[in-house]
Design a protein around this motif. Structure first.
Motif, PDB file in Angstrom:
ATOM      1  N   PRO A 448       0.695  -1.329  -0.192  1.00 46.59           N
ATOM      2  CA  PRO A 448       0.045   0.064  -0.117  1.00 46.59           C
ATOM      3  C   PRO A 448       0.866   1.196  -0.161  1.00 46.59           C
ATOM      4  O   PRO A 448       0.405   2.263  -0.609  1.00 46.59           O
ATOM      5  CB  PRO A 448      -0.701   0.016   1.344  1.00 46.59           C
ATOM      6  N   SER A 449       2.033   1.239   0.594  1.00 41.79           N
ATOM      7  CA  SER A 449       2.930   2.551   0.523  1.00 41.79           C
ATOM      8  C   SER A 449       3.378   2.906  -0.657  1.00 41.79           C
ATOM      9  O   SER A 449       3.928   3.924  -0.926  1.00 41.79           O
ATOM     10  CB  SER A 449       3.784   2.304   1.586  1.00 41.79           C
ATOM     11  N   HIS A 450       3.403   1.859  -1.660  1.00 37.22           N
ATOM     12  CA  HIS A 450       3.820   1.898  -2.910  1.00 37.22           C
ATOM     13  C   HIS A 450       2.635   2.566  -3.935  1.00 37.22           C
ATOM     14  O   HIS A 450       3.101   2.724  -5.071  1.00 37.22           O
ATOM     15  CB  HIS A 450       4.600   0.997  -3.677  1.00 37.22           C
ATOM     16  N   THR A 451       1.452   2.548  -3.495  1.00 38.75           N
ATOM     17  CA  THR A 451       0.475   3.006  -4.352  1.00 38.75           C
ATOM     18  C   THR A 451       0.075   4.526  -3.872  1.00 38.75           C
ATOM     19  O   THR A 451      -0.350   4.863  -2.643  1.00 38.75           O
ATOM     20  CB  THR A 451      -0.937   2.131  -4.095  1.00 38.75           C
ATOM     21  N   HIS A 452       0.163   5.367  -4.856  1.00 39.87           N
ATOM     22  CA  HIS A 452       0.115   6.965  -4.441  1.00 39.87           C
ATOM     23  C   HIS A 452      -1.145   7.473  -5.378  1.00 39.87           C
ATOM     24  O   HIS A 452      -1.216   7.271  -6.382  1.00 39.87           O
ATOM     25  CB  HIS A 452       1.222   7.543  -5.176  1.00 39.87           C
ATOM     26  N   VAL A 453      -2.015   8.185  -4.511  1.00 39.70           N
ATOM     27  CA  VAL A 453      -3.195   8.886  -4.942  1.00 39.70           C
ATOM     28  C   VAL A 453      -2.807  10.328  -4.722  1.00 39.70           C
ATOM     29  O   VAL A 453      -2.702  10.948  -3.477  1.00 39.70           O
ATOM     30  CB  VAL A 453      -4.431   8.467  -4.121  1.00 39.70           C
ATOM     31  N   LEU A 454      -2.598  11.129  -6.021  1.00 38.02           N
ATOM     32  CA  LEU A 454      -1.990  12.596  -5.776  1.00 38.02           C
ATOM     33  C   LEU A 454      -3.256  13.522  -6.596  1.00 38.02           C
ATOM     34  O   LEU A 454      -3.716  12.989  -7.724  1.00 38.02           O
ATOM     35  CB  LEU A 454      -0.642  12.441  -6.453  1.00 38.02           C
ATOM     36  N   PRO A 455      -2.887  14.766  -6.001  1.00 38.33           N
ATOM     37  CA  PRO A 455      -3.915  15.786  -6.650  1.00 38.33           C
ATOM     38  C   PRO A 455      -3.547  16.529  -7.966  1.00 38.33           C
ATOM     39  O   PRO A 455      -4.175  17.059  -8.679  1.00 38.33           O
ATOM     40  CB  PRO A 455      -4.210  16.673  -5.565  1.00 38.33           C
ATOM     41  N   SER A 456      -2.129  16.061  -8.479  1.00 38.30           N
ATOM     42  CA  SER A 456      -1.820  16.891  -9.588  1.00 38.30           C
ATOM     43  C   SER A 456      -0.538  15.950 -10.387  1.00 38.30           C
ATOM     44  O   SER A 456      -0.002  15.249  -9.695  1.00 38.30           O
ATOM     45  CB  SER A 456      -1.252  18.234  -9.538  1.00 38.30           C
ATOM     46  N   ILE A 457      -0.278  16.409 -11.615  1.00 40.21           N
ATOM     47  CA  ILE A 457       0.638  15.952 -12.108  1.00 40.21           C
ATOM     48  C   ILE A 457       2.125  16.201 -11.817  1.00 40.21           C
ATOM     49  O   ILE A 457       3.043  15.626 -11.468  1.00 40.21           O
ATOM     50  CB  ILE A 457       0.780  16.394 -13.836  1.00 40.21           C
ATOM     51  N   GLU A 458       2.197  17.561 -11.292  1.00 39.33           N
ATOM     52  CA  GLU A 458       3.413  18.160 -10.434  1.00 39.33           C
ATOM     53  C   GLU A 458       3.638  17.304  -9.265  1.00 39.33           C
ATOM     54  O   GLU A 458       4.920  17.097  -9.047  1.00 39.33           O
ATOM     55  CB  GLU A 458       3.191  19.300 -10.350  1.00 39.33           C
ATOM     56  N   HIS A 459       2.539  16.947  -8.530  1.00 37.14           N
ATOM     57  CA  HIS A 459       3.097  15.846  -7.270  1.00 37.14           C
ATOM     58  C   HIS A 459       3.446  14.584  -7.796  1.00 37.14           C
ATOM     59  O   HIS A 459       4.540  14.010  -6.977  1.00 37.14           O
ATOM     60  CB  HIS A 459       1.612  16.011  -6.698  1.00 37.14           C
ATOM     61  N   ALA A 460       2.938  14.084  -8.926  1.00 35.81           N
ATOM     62  CA  ALA A 460       3.511  12.868  -9.470  1.00 35.81           C
ATOM     63  C   ALA A 460       5.068  12.851  -9.859  1.00 35.81           C
ATOM     64  O   ALA A 460       5.804  12.068  -9.533  1.00 35.81           O
ATOM     65  CB  ALA A 460       2.633  12.520 -10.617  1.00 35.81           C
ATOM     66  N   VAL A 461       5.316  13.956 -10.500  1.00 33.39           N
ATOM     67  CA  VAL A 461       6.934  14.244 -10.905  1.00 33.39           C
ATOM     68  C   VAL A 461       7.453  14.191  -9.773  1.00 33.39           C
ATOM     69  O   VAL A 461       8.564  13.782  -9.579  1.00 33.39           O
ATOM     70  CB  VAL A 461       6.615  15.479 -11.829  1.00 33.39           C
ATOM     71  N   HIS A 462       7.121  14.942  -8.571  1.00 36.64           N
ATOM     72  CA  HIS A 462       7.902  15.005  -7.580  1.00 36.64           C
ATOM     73  C   HIS A 462       8.054  13.498  -6.806  1.00 36.64           C
ATOM     74  O   HIS A 462       9.116  13.377  -6.245  1.00 36.64           O
ATOM     75  CB  HIS A 462       7.265  15.896  -6.552  1.00 36.64           C
ATOM     76  N   GLU A 463       6.985  13.007  -6.901  1.00 31.09           N
ATOM     77  CA  GLU A 463       7.132  11.557  -6.155  1.00 31.09           C
ATOM     78  C   GLU A 463       8.090  10.803  -6.769  1.00 31.09           C
ATOM     79  O   GLU A 463       8.849  10.058  -6.137  1.00 31.09           O
ATOM     80  CB  GLU A 463       5.924  10.765  -6.304  1.00 31.09           C
ATOM     81  N   ILE A 464       8.236  10.825  -8.150  1.00 29.19           N
ATOM     82  CA  ILE A 464       9.101   9.989  -8.966  1.00 29.19           C
ATOM     83  C   ILE A 464      10.739  10.561  -8.513  1.00 29.19           C
ATOM     84  O   ILE A 464      11.524   9.851  -8.506  1.00 29.19           O
ATOM     85  CB  ILE A 464       8.936  10.144 -10.415  1.00 29.19           C
ATOM     86  N   GLU A 465      10.800  11.739  -8.264  1.00 25.71           N
ATOM     87  CA  GLU A 465      12.150  12.189  -7.962  1.00 25.71           C
ATOM     88  C   GLU A 465      12.417  11.741  -6.518  1.00 25.71           C
ATOM     89  O   GLU A 465      13.831  12.030  -6.345  1.00 25.71           O
ATOM     90  CB  GLU A 465      12.153  13.799  -7.961  1.00 25.71           C
ATOM     91  N   LYS A 466      11.599  11.483  -5.728  1.00 29.01           N
ATOM     92  CA  LYS A 466      12.009  10.544  -4.467  1.00 29.01           C
ATOM     93  C   LYS A 466      12.519   9.538  -4.589  1.00 29.01           C
ATOM     94  O   LYS A 466      12.915   8.927  -3.484  1.00 29.01           O
ATOM     95  CB  LYS A 466      10.655  11.040  -3.530  1.00 29.01           C
ATOM     96  N   ILE A 467      12.180   8.952  -5.526  1.00 28.99           N
ATOM     97  CA  ILE A 467      12.406   7.360  -5.823  1.00 28.99           C
ATOM     98  C   ILE A 467      14.002   7.068  -5.814  1.00 28.99           C
ATOM     99  O   ILE A 467      14.758   7.417  -6.798  1.00 28.99           O
ATOM    100  CB  ILE A 467      11.741   6.670  -6.759  1.00 28.99           C
ATOM    101  N   GLN A 468      14.433   6.429  -4.870  1.00 30.71           N
ATOM    102  CA  GLN A 468      15.962   6.109  -4.943  1.00 30.71           C
ATOM    103  C   GLN A 468      16.159   4.887  -5.363  1.00 30.71           C
ATOM    104  O   GLN A 468      15.633   3.535  -4.940  1.00 30.71           O
ATOM    105  CB  GLN A 468      16.470   6.306  -3.364  1.00 30.71           C
ATOM    106  N   SER A 469      17.015   4.763  -6.389  1.00 32.79           N
ATOM    107  CA  SER A 469      17.473   3.111  -7.115  1.00 32.79           C
ATOM    108  C   SER A 469      18.630   3.240  -7.500  1.00 32.79           C
ATOM    109  O   SER A 469      19.073   4.168  -8.197  1.00 32.79           O
ATOM    110  CB  SER A 469      16.378   3.035  -8.185  1.00 32.79           C
TER     111      SER A 469
END
Length: 498
Positions: A448-469
């Motif tokens: 569940p912690s890897h399923t994200h419900v977000l209010p904007s596309i900018e939020h989504a891009v920021h979430e991707i920037e947080k992913i460490q790999s």
């Protein structure tokens, strides 16, 4: 007094959008409101100074279908540009990804902001100056009708030699269907999934698409499902098309790398070749009888159509690659996953697994179960096909369901403004929560912690920037062309993507 800039033009255009309630009313009418579209469009055309006969000067290739019509239009445009160097080819398509001027192209390039503003206000002013009292026709056309009028005005003003004209919706009552005598008409694939989505039979959909056929004009299509083909043939006879032809298969296509990725593009390329060949035979001295002339090959190889099975290596975010596909039906999403879940795209040739992220949205969360289920089933099949020892439930590491709102402050980029989303849905992210619930039911083991419900596309891009790999991060954006366009805008990919 307006400065009459591009921004002013976009602001004016956005006032012509239909809101969610108005769109619901059209759907509730069962299509009856659409029957006024052609006479109303002809009235608007006269108010800006043209007759329908004037549109014959544009030498139109008119293309419809429930899937693939945009790609077919792009292939056809590219073939003509390479077969007819030195000429001026107009291309009209919808929707746009980032800027509305993308819909109107000359020789493959969107008209400039200055051109758009100039021609926009010429059309706007003529409509305002020539209002006619009418009990049925609104004083101003809706968004799509206006942009269609603008495209006609632009192409006539610039004296194009040929026009590739993509139907918006349907065919019979579509705003583009006012050209009396196009050079050739084409019907791309009739997607079976549109039958359930639109609540219409395949015969009804085929009847609508066949409405672009014209007397004395060749009609070309692909192999269609039985009932669809039968109705198209009937429409061709009824509307007195000069011939009804199925685009032939072209074995040589397997030898070239099409400019658009995905196996499903082969049939779109075959239809484009047939349309271009028919056009060139009647309009020019073209007499190359080889199955695939070199100019056609080059045109197919150099076709670009942003946001469709498109790969962009992010120039600013290290290790991130974007895979963009505006697929928004069950069938097109299956094609999308065939592409993404294949070697050298979403799969790695080595044993190492990349970090994969899905960014998804659609117009209704109620469709989520069928859309996501189809994608999941296709992934599972692709993993088996390519003998990848990886469970399908672990294919994506993160899934993001975000609204199509462009920015985190709740605002849209001007060209991406939409009034079609119900306010209550947007406020409570109703669609996105429905999608998340559908995903959870489909893949119960997904964290569940890897399923994200977000209010904007900018939020989504920021979430991707947080992913460490330590592995490459492969981001698939799908389900909505509006979503894809927003990602291109927010992630700063325009220079590479468009």
């Amino acid at each position: 007094m307006s400065t009459r800039s591009y921004k002013d033009a976009v602001d004016h255009l956005n006032t012509l959008q239909s809101n969610a309630a108005a769109l619901d009313a059209v759907r509730a009418s069962g299509g009856r409101l659409s029957q006024f579209a052609i006479p109303e469009m002809l009235e608007y055309l006269e108010r800006i100074g043209y007759t329908s006969t004037d549109l014959n000067q544009l030498n139109v290739i008119h293309i419809t279908g429930t899937k693939g019509k945009g790609s077919t239009s792009a292939f056809t445009d590219s073939i003509l540009r390479h077969a007819l160097p030195g000429t001026k080819i107009g291309l009209y398509t919808s929707p746009h990804l980032v800027a509305v001027r993308e819909r109107i192209r000359i020789n493959g390039t969107p008209i400039s902001e200055e051109q758009f503003a100039t021609y926009f206000f010429e059309v706007w002013d003529r409509l305002v100056a020539n209002v006619r009292p009418s009990p049925t026709t609104p004083p101003m056309p809706g968004y799509f009708r206006f942009v269609t009028l603008l495209a006609f005005h632009t192409f006539l003003s610039l004296k194009v030699d040929a026009t590739v004209l993509e139907v918006g919706v349907g065919g019979t009552y579509d705003s583009t269907n006012i050209v009396p005598k196009p050079v050739v008409t084409g019907v791309a694939a009739l997607g079976i999934d549109h039958v359930s989505v639109l609540g219409k039979t395949l015969e009804e959909i085929a009847w609508q698409k066949g409405g672009i056929f014209k007397e004395g004009v060749p009609a070309i299509t692909l192999n269609q499902p039985g009932a669809g083909m039968r109705v198209l043939e009937e429409r061709a006879r009824e509307l007195k098309a000069s011939q009804f032809v199925i685009a032939p298969t072209i074995p040589e296509l397997s030898e070239i790398e099409l400019g658009l990725a995905g196996e499903h593009q082969r049939q779109n390329a075959e239809l484009a070749v047939a349309l271009a060949r028919s056009f060139l035979k009647t309009q020019t001295s073209f007499d190359d009888e080889s199955s695939l002339p070199q100019s056609f090959r080059t045109g197919l190889e150099r076709t670009r159509w942003p946001g469709r099975c498109q790969t962009i290596v992010d120039p600013k975010r290290e290790n991130v690659t974007w895979y963009l596909d505006g697929a928004h039906t069950v069938e097109s999403l299956e094609c999308c996953m065939h592409w993404f879940a294949s070697p050298n795209v979403g799969l790695r040739p080595s044993h190492q697994k990349p970090t994969r992220v899905l960014v998804f949205n659609c117009t209704s969360g109620r469709s989520g179960s069928s859309f996501l289920g189809s994608m999941y089933t296709t992934v599972a099949a692709q993993l088996r096909l390519h003998q990848v020892n990886e469970p399908p439930e672990a294919f994506f590491d993160h899934v993001i369901f975000c609204a199509n709102v462009t920015y985190a402050d709740g605002h849209f980029k001007g060209d991406l403004t939409t009034l079609a989303i119900p306010e209550d849905d947007l406020a409570h992210l109703k669609t996105q929560h429905q999608l998340a619930s559908a995903w959870s039911a489909l893949v119960p083991s997904f964290p569940p912690s890897h399923t994200h419900v977000l209010p904007s596309i900018e939020h989504a891009v920021h979430e991707i920037e947080k992913i460490q790999s330590s592995e490459p991060v492969k981001v698939l954006v799908a389900g909505s062309l509006h979503l894809v366009g927003g990602v291109i805008e927010v992630a700063g990919l325009s220079d590479l993507a468009l």
